[in-house]
Design an enzyme around this catalytic site. Sequence first.
Site, PDB file in Angstrom:
ATOM      1  N   GLN A 111      29.929 -33.125  16.115  1.00  0.00           N
ATOM      2  CA  GLN A 111      31.151 -33.915  15.930  1.00  0.00           C
ATOM      3  C   GLN A 111      31.580 -34.561  17.230  1.00  0.00           C
ATOM      4  OE1 GLN A 111      32.985 -34.808  13.170  1.00  0.00           O
ATOM      5  NE2 GLN A 111      31.038 -34.041  12.401  1.00  0.00           N
ATOM      6  N   HIS A 165      30.460 -38.041  18.428  1.00  0.00           N
ATOM      7  CA  HIS A 165      30.899 -39.257  17.745  1.00  0.00           C
ATOM      8  C   HIS A 165      31.803 -40.111  18.621  1.00  0.00           C
ATOM      9  CE1 HIS A 165      29.459 -39.434  13.673  1.00  0.00           C
ATOM     10  NE2 HIS A 165      29.730 -38.168  13.458  1.00  0.00           N
ATOM     11  N   GLU A 223      38.873 -32.532   8.292  1.00  0.00           N
ATOM     12  CA  GLU A 223      37.975 -33.448   7.592  1.00  0.00           C
ATOM     13  C   GLU A 223      36.715 -32.686   7.126  1.00  0.00           C
ATOM     14  OE1 GLU A 223      36.239 -36.289  10.206  1.00  0.00           O
ATOM     15  OE2 GLU A 223      35.502 -37.583   8.599  1.00  0.00           O
ATOM     16  N   HIS A 224      36.046 -32.026   8.074  1.00  0.00           N
ATOM     17  CA  HIS A 224      34.877 -31.196   7.758  1.00  0.00           C
ATOM     18  C   HIS A 224      35.219 -29.740   8.022  1.00  0.00           C
ATOM     19  CE1 HIS A 224      33.178 -35.053   9.336  1.00  0.00           C
ATOM     20  NE2 HIS A 224      32.399 -34.952   8.277  1.00  0.00           N
ATOM     21  N   ASP A 241      26.366 -35.601   6.239  1.00  0.00           N
ATOM     22  CA  ASP A 241      26.510 -36.956   6.776  1.00  0.00           C
ATOM     23  C   ASP A 241      25.481 -37.911   6.198  1.00  0.00           C
ATOM     24  OD1 ASP A 241      28.607 -36.358   8.392  1.00  0.00           O
ATOM     25  OD2 ASP A 241      27.412 -36.044  10.203  1.00  0.00           O
ATOM     26  N   HIS A 282      66.314 -52.100 -25.200  1.00  0.00           N
ATOM     27  CA  HIS A 282      65.191 -51.203 -25.492  1.00  0.00           C
ATOM     28  C   HIS A 282      65.354 -50.608 -26.893  1.00  0.00           C
ATOM     29  CE1 HIS A 282      64.263 -51.534 -21.245  1.00  0.00           C
ATOM     30  NE2 HIS A 282      63.262 -50.675 -21.340  1.00  0.00           N
TER      31      HIS A 282
END
Lengths: 425, 425
Positions: free
Chosen positions: A251, A254, A319-320, A353, A412
Amino acid sequence: MKIEKISSSVSLKRSIDQGNEQQREAVLSILETVKREGDAALRAYTEKFDSVTIPTLLVSDEEKKAAYEEVDEQMLAIIREAADNIRDYHVRMVQQSWMVTKEDGTMLGQKVTPLDAVGVYVPGGLAAYPSSVLMNVIPAQVAGVERIVMVSPPQKNGKLPAGVIVAAAELGVEEIYKVGGAQAIAALAYGTETIQPVDKIVGPGNIFVALAKREVFGLVDIDSIAGPSEIVVLADETAYANEVAADLLSQAEHDARASSVLVTPSMELAEAVALEVEEQTSRLPRKEIVEASIRDYGAIYVTKTMAEAIDAVNSLAPEHLEVVTENPMEILGRIKHAGAIFLGRYSSEPVGDYFAGPNHVLPTNGTAKFSSPLSVDTFVKKSSIISYSQKALEENAHKIAAFARLEGLEAHARAVESRFKKDTN
Amino acid sequence: MKIEKISSSVSLKRSIDQGNEQQREAVLSILETVKREGDAALRAYTEKFDSVTIPTLLVSDEEKKAAYEEVDEQMLAIIREAADNIRDYHVRMVQQSWMVTKEDGTMLGQKVTPLDAVGVYVPGGLAAYPSSVLMNVIPAQVAGVERIVMVSPPQKNGKLPAGVIVAAAELGVEEIYKVGGAQAIAALAYGTETIQPVDKIVGPGNIFVALAKREVFGLVDIDSIAGPSEIVVLADETAYANEVAADLLSQAEHDARASSVLVTPSMELAEAVALEVEEQTSRLPRKEIVEASIRDYGAIYVTKTMAEAIDAVNSLAPEHLEVVTENPMEILGRIKHAGAIFLGRYSSEPVGDYFAGPNHVLPTNGTAKFSSPLSVDTFVKKSSIISYSQKALEENAHKIAAFARLEGLEAHARAVESRFKKDTN
């Protein structure tokens, strides 16, 4: 890596780039100009920002052929297998329209319809990932979207990366345009002579792309604005420190703002992982990025118990999430918030991934508390269906009219009653 | 009403209030103040904007009892029946977690999890609708949301409308707070001493509420920002003009900016409806609102063929669509964009507002092209599950590593390879 003792709740250090006023004004001006001047503006901005002149926006058949020549056969086979896996997973989540019929003839239901046209933004530069093409385009295809448009900024040589073109061509994407940045978002939202507008724009991008997506939201739909990538590893003493460290580092490479966190009740594992991280980092090509990321956004949290560790994970809503414990399946039911959950030693995060099938576009910045991965759902919408029978309306008209009058909505009430008044007129 | 001949594509006159800079600044200041001062700020803003002093924010048991005394038994029975119908419809759309297991031991799947806590905003004033309480709260309950918080601005007498309290109490909502406006949104997003923060805020409100929701979006999730209500009636010569007119007027009475449109290939029907609208309007209590709405946002479009009329409807993507033709079921498959589709003469739109079961919170402003009704989906989120077996990783590690290296992500490749290196170390 720093080791810190915590109890059960903790918050991730997160870096969200909201952009500044200057960037926002630049984006607004680009949007306006493209809206007004169309293709000419796209060309001008491409010259300005990408330093290249693009005679035609559309990627030609020749460019596709040339791209195939750059990608070797083995790699092509891997891309195809990954695409098959992704398609196989996403096909399983297709939702059907449904109907309930009642004896009096009434039918209620829900119709699931794909969006007409979708734009996929594929970033350029270091982040030009063929896997992103697969992950964004395949769910739209499975959903049944008829028109899928891809946009991506050209490189200095005026071309898109071969891997990106090949991935798109493999999926049968026909409209691939060499344009990026806020100008590409403008083209997708407003349309130009060459690019017809779409109904939704997905895909990550830099701050200008993110700001442009935010501005056009409402006119078109957008996916979530992605933040830096995050991983949390929940592990016990049965985990291998070198594997946990390797996953944390995957990670970290990145982005210097990516966040890698270990949560464990085992001080022994914590210490071993801290050493492994240091040791492995020194041998990585993206060493500088990894070091910055681990220093600024990395953490090892040690809890007293596994129950506390699980609470901490839920408060992080990563996220992960990797669960590397003796019996990961036992823990699955207690995980409430995570974009993707990787269970066991052999579910290293990069498996997701690229290859396993589930989507790699996941909610970041703690939004896993309320958001879902990109999916087939992203590319469909639903319509309610109400088909009331005469009998059903006869039986219920007075109730509906009473409810409407309780809310002060006389017209209505009269609308419902009009069905029966005629017969006595 | 004006009658206009069109071919196949048309756009609705729509009025979207985006707010002005002054309103935006007021909202930002309210958000900041509530964040800093909590309950004290809520009380101060309630005194300022609602002209009433609220000793306790929470609606007490005594207030609930008093509310029940104001609502008659018959009306209560109707509210209960409507709630049952809404629950029955929404239960049918509950999505299950799912898993795929492979022979090598790999499991892939998707976990569906309800949100932890949700806030429902119920507007005050003329728009204080018990039906909105049912439509927003029931899907959250069906989804399994544990904590549902309702906020609504107090009336001048310091109370909430009896119908709103009773509807909430019937559903078992315990946390009902007498606070509205941007300050209520701030409380739900940031929390105060009395009100714990939530993960998502739903429900319509005035421009200050809408702007506040937009500002806190990201920290919490929000539903769509609702625009004025819209109806499109697609009808042929078999429709009764008085019924079509009554249904158009039922939308028009909501708001002077509401939009009521007839699309038909029958000039005869068009003319008859125009007359009926005029005639019926004169007898309506909300005559002024209706007249303004019909004048500014009403239209009758006449096409040459039904096929053209259907195309026109799809280009409008209305919130509500009535199909009042000889065989409405035949047309259903050709309707691509509408929030809710009402089929046939007995499916007058108010049937859906109150009673049939489908949600009345629907995409407005043409967003039916990419958005769905409020639903159980609104209150759940999904997590991908990846559990790879040793065998699966052994077989595929080299492919995953190759893909990672194609994208220049060496640490990703090494993470996968780390699982097998150990054995040889």
